[in-house]
Design a protein around this motif. Structure first.
Motif, short mmCIF file in Angstrom:
data_model
loop_
_atom_site.label_atom_id
_atom_site.label_comp_id
_atom_site.label_asym_id
_atom_site.label_seq_id
_atom_site.Cartn_x
_atom_site.Cartn_y
_atom_site.Cartn_z
N LYS A 280 0.83 -1.21 0.00
CA LYS A 280 0.00 0.00 0.00
C LYS A 280 0.86 1.26 0.00
N GLU A 281 1.93 1.24 0.81
CA GLU A 281 2.83 2.41 0.85
C GLU A 281 3.51 2.61 -0.49
N THR A 282 3.87 1.53 -1.16
CA THR A 282 4.53 1.64 -2.46
C THR A 282 3.58 2.25 -3.49
N ILE A 283 2.32 1.85 -3.43
CA ILE A 283 1.34 2.43 -4.35
C ILE A 283 1.20 3.92 -4.11
N VAL A 284 1.21 4.31 -2.85
CA VAL A 284 1.12 5.74 -2.52
C VAL A 284 2.32 6.50 -3.05
N GLU A 285 3.53 5.93 -2.88
CA GLU A 285 4.73 6.59 -3.37
C GLU A 285 4.73 6.69 -4.89
N LEU A 286 4.25 5.64 -5.55
CA LEU A 286 4.16 5.69 -7.00
C LEU A 286 3.18 6.78 -7.45
N SER A 287 2.08 6.91 -6.77
CA SER A 287 1.11 7.95 -7.13
C SER A 287 1.70 9.35 -6.91
N LYS A 288 2.51 9.50 -5.86
CA LYS A 288 3.15 10.80 -5.62
C LYS A 288 4.12 11.14 -6.74
N ILE A 289 4.88 10.12 -7.18
CA ILE A 289 5.82 10.36 -8.27
C ILE A 289 5.09 10.76 -9.54
N MET A 290 4.04 10.03 -9.88
CA MET A 290 3.31 10.33 -11.09
C MET A 290 2.62 11.69 -11.01
N LEU B 50 12.62 13.09 -5.30
CA LEU B 50 13.81 12.28 -5.52
C LEU B 50 13.89 11.13 -4.52
N ASP B 51 13.55 11.41 -3.27
CA ASP B 51 13.58 10.37 -2.25
C ASP B 51 12.51 9.30 -2.52
N ASN B 52 11.32 9.71 -2.95
CA ASN B 52 10.28 8.73 -3.30
C ASN B 52 10.73 7.83 -4.45
N TYR B 53 11.39 8.41 -5.42
CA TYR B 53 11.87 7.62 -6.54
C TYR B 53 12.92 6.60 -6.07
N ILE B 54 13.84 7.05 -5.20
CA ILE B 54 14.88 6.14 -4.71
C ILE B 54 14.25 5.01 -3.88
N GLN B 55 13.28 5.34 -3.03
CA GLN B 55 12.63 4.31 -2.23
C GLN B 55 11.90 3.31 -3.13
N LEU B 56 11.32 3.81 -4.19
CA LEU B 56 10.61 2.93 -5.10
C LEU B 56 11.57 2.00 -5.84
N MET B 57 12.74 2.52 -6.19
CA MET B 57 13.70 1.72 -6.92
C MET B 57 14.43 0.72 -6.02
N ARG B 58 14.42 0.95 -4.72
CA ARG B 58 15.06 0.00 -3.81
C ARG B 58 14.41 -1.38 -3.88
N MET B 59 13.11 -1.39 -4.20
CA MET B 59 12.40 -2.67 -4.25
C MET B 59 12.86 -3.53 -5.42
N GLU C 179 3.84 19.11 -11.71
CA GLU C 179 4.94 20.02 -11.39
C GLU C 179 6.03 20.04 -12.47
N GLY C 180 6.06 19.01 -13.30
CA GLY C 180 7.14 18.93 -14.29
C GLY C 180 7.08 20.02 -15.34
N LEU D 152 12.49 23.65 -3.47
CA LEU D 152 13.56 22.65 -3.35
C LEU D 152 13.10 21.46 -2.51
N ARG D 153 12.30 21.71 -1.50
CA ARG D 153 11.83 20.64 -0.63
C ARG D 153 11.00 19.62 -1.44
N GLN D 154 10.14 20.10 -2.34
CA GLN D 154 9.34 19.18 -3.14
C GLN D 154 10.21 18.35 -4.08
N GLU D 155 11.23 18.97 -4.65
CA GLU D 155 12.12 18.24 -5.54
C GLU D 155 12.86 17.14 -4.80
N LEU D 156 13.32 17.43 -3.57
CA LEU D 156 14.03 16.41 -2.80
C LEU D 156 13.10 15.30 -2.35
N ILE D 157 11.86 15.63 -2.02
CA ILE D 157 10.89 14.60 -1.65
C ILE D 157 10.61 13.69 -2.84
#
Length: 385
Positions: A233-243, A264-273, A249-250, A257-262
């Motif tokens: 469920k958390e992964t789905i939420v992170e994917l929705s945030k990225i999209m 980036l962190d969501n993308y890294i967490q998603l790729m860790r899987m 915003e793209g 800057l805070r949104q850009e770092l968030i």
């Protein structure tokens, strides 16, 4: 490229103006010689005197154009510009006062004795009026005679004032030309940036519907549904945030800057899987971010390349990402191991687009260093905030 093109146009304009100023005295002197029959030779000496005066103006113009004007037009350092301008004005005025044309002394009036001969007849107005005798000089004294001051003005004369006025008008014209070319350059850069943003938006649109990205991410989520439903469920939420970030915003010019770092962190967490335990992923980000803005999706290209080309599922590999803020500048570094299948694919179209985008947005006020070594790939980026 556009800046160099405009700089050449500006220098060509100055060259034409100074060429006209140098040729004009030749034509004027030549016409004067033709109309004056008493002059049989071309007066080069007077022409050289005019050119010497032009030389003072040209040196002052060159100093202002290449050293002082860029301080206020491009770098906005008004205090430093005003200080340099005041110094240049003082030096120019002093040089003009020292090299002013020679003041010719007036010829003295003839002595009064030459009018006091036997043929001298005073005019009627020289006679005494109503019996009043004119003042006679006392015995042993001479009448006061007009004294003619042959010295030049103490500090500044009419010629110097005119030269300073021309000097100020010349520098004002120089600033006006520079501001015109700067406005033209900014307009062209803005138009090109809009075209580049449109192209980047299209690239991001293709990125967000990339079937490989979505397929791998959804497969990981599907595997987590039976193993760890909460993490799925958390992964789905992170994917929705990225999209959502890519979609809304793209297309903006800048985001916090805070949104850009968030993002980036969501993308890294998603790729860790998607990676195994053989991949070491180290990420360092600032705990507190200043209230600054950055172009969206500027750093994701480097991180995406690190995961795409630097991760091996058979051997040990690593990705080190570090972001810090010092003196209102963002420092980003990304280092990853290089595996054979990804070695030749670094530096593709994505990196070329990032370089072009950086050049359009920041001009020369950024630093990007990419070192493609034997076993590692290093990216260091420094941006103003």
């Amino acid at each position: 490229m556009q800046r160099e093109h405009n700089d050449r146009k500006e220098l060509l304009l100055y060259a034409v103006i100074w060429a006209i100023l140098l040729v004009a005295p030749i034509l004027s002197t030549y016409l004067h010689t033709l109309n004056n029959a008493s002059e049989t030779t071309f007066p080069w000496d007077r022409l050289f005197e005019v050119w010497v005066q032009y030389l003072f103006f040209f040196v002052a113009f060159a100093i202002h154009n290449f050293l002082l004007a860029p301080l206020i037009v491009y770098r906005r350092r008004r205090a430093l510009y005003l200080t340099g301008f005041a110094a240049l004005l003082a030096v120019f005025t002093a040089v003009q006062c020292v090299n002013r044309p020679d003041v010719r002394p007036q010829a003295p009036l003839p002595p009064i004795e030459q009018f006091e001969g036997p043929d001298f007849r005073p005019e009627p107005h020289d006679k005494p009026l109503h019996g009043i005798e004119p003042d006679r000089p006392q015995h042993g004294t001479e009448p006061d005679r007009p004294q003619h001051d042959r010295r030049p003005p103490v500090f500044i004369g009419q010629h110097d004032i005119v030269a300073v006025i021309i000097f100020l008008l010349m520098l004002g014209l120089n600033l006006g030309v520079k501001y015109y070319f700067r406005h033209r350059r900014d307009t062209e850069r803005l138009a090109e940036l809009k075209r580049e943003n449109l192209q980047q938006q299209l690239e991001y649109l293709k990125y967000q519907i990339n079937p490989h990205f979505l397929m791998n991410t959804l497969n990981n989520i599907h595997a987590l549904v039976d193993i760890d439903p909460e993490q799925a469920k958390e992964t789905i939420v992170e994917l929705s945030k990225i999209m959502r970030f890519v979609l809304y915003e793209g297309s903006k010019q800048k985001v916090p800057l805070r949104q850009e770092l968030i993002f980036l962190d969501n993308y890294i967490q998603l790729m860790r899987m998607r990676v195994t335990d053989h991949v070491d992923i180290n990420v360092e980000m600032p705990q507190a971010t200043p209230d600054r803005e950055i172009p969206p999706l500027m750093l994701i290209t480097f991180v995406e390349n690190a995961f795409k080309h630097g991760v091996s599922y058979q051997q040990h590999s690593f990705i080190d990402i570090k972001i810090s803020i010092e003196d209102n500048r963002l420092h980003f570094s990304c280092q990853n191991s290089k595996v054979p299948q990804g070695e030749d694919r670094h530096g593709g179209v994505g990196l070329q687009n990032v370089r072009r985008r950086l050049q359009l947005i920041y001009g020369n006020d950024y630093r990007l260093s990419i070192r493609n070594e034997a076993d590692t790939y290093n990216v260091n980026l420094e941006l103003p905030l």
